[in-house]
Design a protein around this motif. Structure first.
Motif: not given
Length: 242
Positions: A204-209
């Motif tokens: 999720i954090l990778e997609m958010v970034r």
């Protein structure tokens, strides 16, 4: 201003503006000096066109960095929110006549085939008529129906199709849905293995970034303030009770 410093031809748009005065968008109908790099403003025939952020016939359309003229014939749009000055004079006249509308002491400037950031800054005065310069809006409330393809649920920061562009906003909608899907998986796995939940959080954090880096790059292109992407990512799960 008696000449331009670049050639223009029929179909080009010219944004004419001066500090402290109302700007105007002009459509070039003909240019006697189309092969000359510094044509006289008196040799260029133009007419004023309205500027809008929705696909209106006979209007100049703004979609993020893209600014273009919708060649369909104009029609009665009385009662619509035009997001532009009404009552434009649609008669054709030399560009020099429009320049003469500004006071003599004015520092008249122009942009040929302007970038969207020029329209935001000089035509709309640094103000987006749709998102009010937030850069995002709720796709499930009120004005959202102006862009039905982007309509969706509330409580998300859907990218503005005006500031960032319609195609950009459509791609952002896809990214938002993907993030929401993974967050639903994370919620459903609250009692699952810690390792699996950690993997989901990382994805999720990778997609958010990725999403906010794209938004930040578009904001930079449009002359808007930058986002602190690192801060957004670091605080994404700040209120999570896991």
């Amino acid at each position: 201003m008696e000449t331009l410093n670049e050639a223009v031809s029929a179909g080009d748009l010219i944004l004419l503006y001066a500090p402290g005065h109302t700007a105007c968008m002009l459509l070039v109908e003909s240019s006697l000096d189309s092969q000359i790099s510094n044509p006289k403003t008196s040799s260029i025939t133009v007419r004023e066109v309205k500027v809008h952020y929705r696909l209106k016939p006979g209007c100049c359309i703004v979609s993020g960095p893209d600014v273009y003229y919708n060649e369909e014939e104009d029609e009665d749009t009385s009662g619509d929110d035009t997001s532009s000055e009404g009552g434009c004079d649609i008669s054709s006249c030399p560009l020099s006549a429009y320049v003469a509308h500004f006071p003599v002491e004015s520092e008249v400037e122009y942009r040929v085939n302007p970038h969207g950031r020029d329209v935001l800054r000089y035509y709309w005065g640094g103000y987006c008529p749709f998102c009010y310069m937030d850069g995002w809006y709720c796709p499930g409330c009120g004005p959202a129906m102006q862009f039905p393809d982007l309509f969706g649920g509330c409580a998300v920061d859907q990218s503005c199709p005006v500031c960032y562009g319609y195609d950009f906003a459509m791609n952002d909608k896809i990214m938002l849905r993907e993030i929401e899907e993974y967050e639903s998986r994370l919620w459903g796995a609250k009692s699952g293995p810690a390792e699996y939940r950690a993997e989901l959080r990382q994805e999720i954090l990778e997609m958010v970034r990725e999403r906010y880096e794209l938004i930040d790059a578009r904001r930079q292109e449009m002359g808007l303030s930058r986002y602190d992407v690192d801060d957004i990512v670091e605080n994404w799960f700040k209120d999570d009770d896991e």
